[in-house]
Design an enzyme around this catalytic site. Structure first.
Site, mmCIF file in Angstrom:
data_model
loop_
_atom_site.group_PDB
_atom_site.id
_atom_site.type_symbol
_atom_site.label_atom_id
_atom_site.label_comp_id
_atom_site.label_asym_id
_atom_site.label_seq_id
_atom_site.Cartn_x
_atom_site.Cartn_y
_atom_site.Cartn_z
ATOM 1 N N ASN A 220 32.766 -19.794 -56.145
ATOM 2 C CA ASN A 220 33.892 -20.508 -55.527
ATOM 3 C C ASN A 220 34.219 -21.636 -56.505
ATOM 4 O OD1 ASN A 220 33.745 -18.903 -53.127
ATOM 5 N ND2 ASN A 220 31.932 -20.079 -52.573
ATOM 6 N N GLU A 301 36.924 -14.384 -48.944
ATOM 7 C CA GLU A 301 36.555 -15.639 -48.271
ATOM 8 C C GLU A 301 37.489 -16.774 -48.681
ATOM 9 O OE1 GLU A 301 32.363 -16.005 -49.277
ATOM 10 O OE2 GLU A 301 31.831 -14.742 -47.574
ATOM 11 N N ARG A 335 33.825 -9.370 -59.206
ATOM 12 C CA ARG A 335 32.957 -9.121 -58.053
ATOM 13 C C ARG A 335 33.592 -8.178 -57.044
ATOM 14 N NH1 ARG A 335 31.056 -13.646 -54.979
ATOM 15 N NH2 ARG A 335 28.872 -13.089 -54.929
ATOM 16 N N ARG A 352 33.711 -4.496 -41.849
ATOM 17 C CA ARG A 352 33.654 -5.184 -43.143
ATOM 18 C C ARG A 352 32.877 -4.386 -44.182
ATOM 19 N NH1 ARG A 352 30.650 -11.013 -43.866
ATOM 20 N NH2 ARG A 352 29.972 -10.726 -46.015
ATOM 21 N N LYS A 376 27.116 -6.518 -54.804
ATOM 22 C CA LYS A 376 25.930 -6.948 -54.055
ATOM 23 C C LYS A 376 25.134 -5.722 -53.605
ATOM 24 C CE LYS A 376 27.627 -11.381 -52.363
ATOM 25 N NZ LYS A 376 27.729 -12.352 -51.266
ATOM 26 N N ASP A 381 25.899 -8.723 -47.022
ATOM 27 C CA ASP A 381 25.670 -9.999 -47.705
ATOM 28 C C ASP A 381 24.185 -10.366 -47.732
ATOM 29 O OD1 ASP A 381 26.345 -12.294 -49.009
ATOM 30 O OD2 ASP A 381 26.955 -13.410 -47.223
ATOM 31 N N GLU A 409 18.927 -17.181 -49.441
ATOM 32 C CA GLU A 409 19.945 -17.647 -48.503
ATOM 33 C C GLU A 409 19.691 -17.230 -47.054
ATOM 34 O OE1 GLU A 409 23.905 -16.474 -49.602
ATOM 35 O OE2 GLU A 409 24.723 -17.018 -47.645
ATOM 36 N N GLU A 527 11.152 -9.622 -41.935
ATOM 37 C CA GLU A 527 12.073 -8.693 -41.272
ATOM 38 C C GLU A 527 11.709 -8.579 -39.795
ATOM 39 O OE1 GLU A 527 11.883 -4.622 -42.642
ATOM 40 O OE2 GLU A 527 13.887 -4.213 -41.853
ATOM 41 N N TRP A 558 34.178 -12.466 -39.111
ATOM 42 C CA TRP A 558 33.348 -12.278 -40.299
ATOM 43 C C TRP A 558 32.775 -10.872 -40.441
ATOM 44 C CZ3 TRP A 558 33.381 -15.646 -44.194
ATOM 45 C CH2 TRP A 558 33.840 -16.946 -43.929
HETATM 46 C C1 GCU Z 1 27.924 -15.481 -49.036
HETATM 47 C C2 GCU Z 1 27.507 -16.902 -49.146
HETATM 48 C C3 GCU Z 1 28.573 -17.777 -49.713
HETATM 49 C C4 GCU Z 1 29.029 -17.189 -51.039
HETATM 50 C C5 GCU Z 1 29.429 -15.756 -50.857
HETATM 51 C C6 GCU Z 1 29.681 -15.064 -52.174
HETATM 52 O O1 GCU Z 1 28.914 -15.327 -48.088
HETATM 53 O O2 GCU Z 1 27.146 -17.367 -47.875
HETATM 54 O O3 GCU Z 1 28.049 -19.049 -49.884
HETATM 55 O O4 GCU Z 1 30.100 -17.912 -51.533
HETATM 56 O O5 GCU Z 1 28.385 -15.032 -50.257
HETATM 57 O O6 GCU Z 1 28.792 -14.355 -52.629
HETATM 58 O O7 GCU Z 1 30.731 -15.201 -52.752
#
Ligand code: GCU
Length: 843
Positions: A220, A301, A335, A352, A376, A381, A409, A527, A558
């Site tokens: 971001n 996002e 990405r 999603r 990913k 996520d 995370e 888990e 979401w």
């Molecule tokens: C997740 C994460 C975010 C991050 C996003 C991404 O949603 O919580 O903080 O920006 O992944 O990988 O872009």
């Protein structure tokens, strides 16, 4: 050796360590091993330029051998005859008259030959020579003096780290998105920091495990990274990392031409925009001649992207690809994490998880050859369990990189021990069976399966300024293992862990066995006490992604939905009746997931919507499995503090204590998870636990049932994160409150462990004291801000809920328990319950 170290060593005690050297401590081997060890007489690094990784290798070897063997070898840069360790590229070996065998090295590969008084380390390139040197050092540090001769090549050319560091224009320190170890080592006050010592230390760690590239700023992305001061700063970062063979790249904000360049558009096909990016690329190249590339998060996002201008994602990626093309071999990592976060749950077919394939499938072949798609590992996520992203099966003409997360995370944020390689290997070893042919994910991301030149690995690591790098010493095994697996994904996860342990804590068998056992138990346990059967990590997805809050999964856009109601749970992702996601896999895999019978239990609720009474392959029902797994997982976590005690005195006190604190914390938080998830689903389904445990806590005294003075009862939100759904807090921000209870007939005279569950909220350091019959059993502070190194929630909830023990207390019915809580500002000494536990009981 300094006198104090000598003294400690002679007493057989380990000196205090803070973790800054991680697995590169070069701790001295025991005296007898050192004495019998033989290494060549000198080091010859066949490059005398200080920025060269070969030069670095020579210096590092000197330092390492000095530490490990207490030998001070001379380092030269010109070839000599006689006993020596020679380091160089294959070409440098040849041009200085060394005859090497026929080698089959690929980019960054090395050849290592250890023979008595001659050690030769030849790299395909300079980086390879450095990697070979670290490999040799790793052997020495582990007391391994075997004579070996072998070649080693990395599985894939791209082995990168992603940092999610912010520029934070106004704050004094750059924060890190999903970072749990303090502020950025790169940024402060919107600028690149002056002192880049930690940056070069980080590059050293990366090089030692074969990692060759880094993206330094958050996906971001802040456009200010591209202003002229910061561009120059990027040059300094690249300079600090170059001697370690680490190339630097950055994340870009798609809208920069508008926000920074003041153009009216960021349309990727607009001539002005194209020229703007060309100019940026030229400037970047001026500061960083070996620029690694750019990472782009677009149309995801709320980030801007090409779709905003009715252009394709490939148009967006190619815009950057063409801008950087004239300047060397930099690449665009685009990405695949593109999705709409405003989808509608009332639509049974909305999903999603479908997004990546929907967006990218038809773009295969449309990307320029210096674009690579970063995917990913799962379609949502970084969850505790996800199926492999089906996109890996669709991009045959496009290079792909798998994105992993070292920063935990969704998996306990480094406050919980979770050793991740077993999870990663489950993904990497998955066979997609594309066109009916073996198609392991690891062979796709090595570039082999689809014959791609560009392919590999990226992991979000998010180290911070904390001396331990990740905030937790044990979490560093994940970083180490990431590098080792990117180099060779077939490496054994236990063998990697044992190497890491020997290098980090020493070779004592008890240390190795203890860390191995706990680590290998940790992912299954996590888990079990977080989210089972593929339902995902049942955390607070609209908050900090840390503690339990299953209700946050549903009822929003979401798309991390569970579709849980009173009768049933799970996402129907079948083709015949659901979102169609299972059909995104190649036919053989698709048919396995399409049918309940052939879907493995651990992904059942990912693919199917079933009643809570659905029977699993194990014979249990879904709901009973939930209950049992949460009890089992939390029970495993209870053993960690005890297991760790075995290494007391064998590792230095500083790291011993820090690890002990986190494991004790994890044990307490695992109980919070267990009870929250079980209470939540019991509340929703009304189906009782066959073993009668859920909602039944025989040894607890609820704070809201105690006699209160200066305390008041509150409802906790979400309800399931407090025992009995209620807690207490002081009525004022300054005056202490007391909660008192008399032990009832449950408590026969005996020895008890007393556990107090309380909430350590952000915004203060409340103090507490526990008394029995007026005698103080101890005090504690609500200071996890300091001790866990990150701030949890400002509210009593699943993030802040925690437990402290007072063990071995003699007590009997009629005794009076009293807790005095002194608030500190916003932290009103909140309390949930006290458990008075007969020895060996967990409640
Ligand atoms: C997740 C994460 C975010 C991050 C996003 C991404 O949603 O919580 O903080 O920006 O992944 O990988 O872009």
């Amino acid at each position: 050796m300094r006198p104090v170290l000598l003294l400690l060593a002679s007493l057989g005690l380990a000196a205090a360590e803070n973790g800054i050297d991680a697995w590169l401590r070069y701790a001295a081997l025991p005296c007898d091993v050192r004495k019998s060890a033989s290494v060549p007489a000198r080091i010859v690094a066949l490059n005398g330029t200080q920025t060269s990784p070969v030069y670095t290798a020579g210096q590092e070897l000197h330092k390492g051998i000095q530490g490990i063997l207490h030998k001070d070898l001379p380092v030269t840069n010109t070839s000599v005859n006689g006993s020596s360790i020679t380091i160089g590229t294959v070409n440098a070996f040849a041009s200085t008259g060394h005859v090497l065998p026929e080698l089959d090295l690929t980019g960054d590969g090395f050849w290592l030959s250890i023979k008595n008084d001659s050690v030769q380390i030849a790299g395909q390139n300079e980086r390879g020579a450095l990697y070979g040197t670290f490999q040799y050092l790793s052997m020495l540090a582990q007391g391994n003096f075997t004579e070996v001769t072998y070649e080693s090549n990395p599985s894939a050319p791209i082995r990168w780290v992603n940092q999610w560091d912010n520029m934070d224009d106004t704050g004094t320190h750059g924060s890190i998105e999903r970072g749990y170890a303090g502020p950025s080592i790169f940024f402060a006050e919107g600028l690149i920091v002056e002192d880049l010592t930690r940056v070069s230390q980080y590059a050293r760690l990366m090089a030692s495990i074969g990692l060759n590239g880094i993206i330094v700023n958050n996906v971001n992305a802040n456009v200010n990274l591209l202003n002229s001061t910061n561009m120059a700063g990027l040059g300094r970062i690249a300079d600090a990392m170059r001697p370690w063979g680490v190339r630097m790249g950055i994340s870009l904000n798609f809208d920069s031409p508008r926000t920074l360049g003041k153009l009216t558009t960021a349309d990727p096909l607009d001539q002005g925009v194209i020229e703007w990016w060309d100019d940026i690329a030229t400037k970047l190249h001026g500061h960083v001649p070996d620029f690694a590339g750019v990472l782009v998060k677009a149309n995801s996002e709320s980030q801007p992207g090409p779709l905003t201008y009715n252009r394709t994602l490939a148009d967006g990626a190619n815009l950057f690809a063409r801008a950087i093309k004239p300047h060397g071999d930099a690449i665009v990592m685009f990405r695949a994490f593109v999705y709409d976060n405003t989808i509608n749950e009332t639509n049974w077919k909305a999903d999603r998880a479908n997004a990546a394939v929907d967006f990218f499938r038809d773009l295969d072949g449309k990307f320029d050859d210096n674009v690579i798609v970063q995917i990913k590992y799962g379609p949502i996520d970084f969850q505790v369990r996800e199926p492999v992203s089906p996109l890996f099966a669709h991009l045959e003409q496009t290079g792909t990189v798998i994105e992993l997360q070292v920063t935990q995370e969704y998996l306990g944020q480094q406050c919980h021990l979770v050793y991740l390689p077993p999870l990663w290997k489950t993904i990497l070893n998955f066979d997609m069976k594309v066109d009916g042919q073996p198609s392991l994910v690891r062979d796709i991301v090595s570039g082999e399966r689809f014959n791609q030149k560009l392919a590999g690995y990226a992991a979000v690591v998010n180290v911070g300024t904390d001396k331990s790098w990740l905030g937790s010493h044990l979490a560093m095994s994940n970083f180490y293992a990431y590098g080792r697996l990117a180099w060779n994904p077939t490496s054994d996860d236990v063998a990697i862990l044992e190497d890491w342990t020997r290098l980090t804590f020493g070779s004592d068998r008890t240390i190795i066995d203890t860390i191995t056992k706990m680590s290998m138990e940790s992912w299954p346990a996590h888990e079990n006490y977080t989210g089972n059967l593929g339902i995902q990590s049942l955390t607070d997805i609209t908050g900090p992604h840390y503690g339990p809050k299953p209700q946050s999964q549903d009822g929003n856009g979401w798309g991390q939905w569970t579709r849980a109601d009173a009768k049933s749970i799970g996402m129907d992702r079948t083709v015949w009746n659901g979102t169609g996601y299972s059909g995104q896999y190649p036919p053989e895999v698709a048919s396995m997931f399409e049918n309940i019978e052939s879907t493995p239990d651990d992904l059942l609720l990912w693919f199917h919507h079933v009643p809570y009474t659905q029977q699993l392959k194990s014979g249990k029902t879904v709901i009973q499995h939930f209950y049992d797994a949460h009890y089992d997982g939390a029970a495993v976590a209870q053993t960690f503090p005890e297991q760790w005690k075995a290494v007391k005195g064998l590792v230095d006190a500083e790291r011993y204590d820090e690890v002990a604190f986190r494991l004790e914390y994890q044990a307490g938080h695992a109980l919070v998870w267990r009870d929250a998830i079980n209470d939540f689903y019991f509340n929703m389904s009304s189906i009782k636990d066959e073993q009668g445990r859920v909602g039944n806590h025989p040894w607890r005294i609820e704070a809201e049932d105690m006699t209160l003075d200066g305390y008041t009862i509150i409802r906790v939100d979400p309800f399931e994160t407090a025992s009995g759904f209620h807690a207490i807090r002081t009525t004022s921000n300054t005056t202490a409150g007391t909660a008192t209870a008399k032990l009832d007939e449950r408590f026969e005279a005996g020895t008890y462990d007393i556990a107090v569950n309380y909430f350590d909220v952000k915004g203060g350091r409340a103090s507490y004291e526990l008394f029995l019959n007026g005698k103080s059993l101890g005090t504690w502070l609500g200071n996890h801000e300091d001790k866990l190194g990150y701030t949890a929630s400002p509210y009593p909830d699943g993030h802040s809920a925690t437990r402290i023990y007072f063990r071995g207390v003699e007590a009997a019915k009629g005794d009076v328990l009293k807790i005095v809580g002194q608030p500190d500002g916003g932290e009103q000494a909140p309390l949930d319950y006290v458990s008075v536990l007969p020895s060996g009981t967990i409640d």
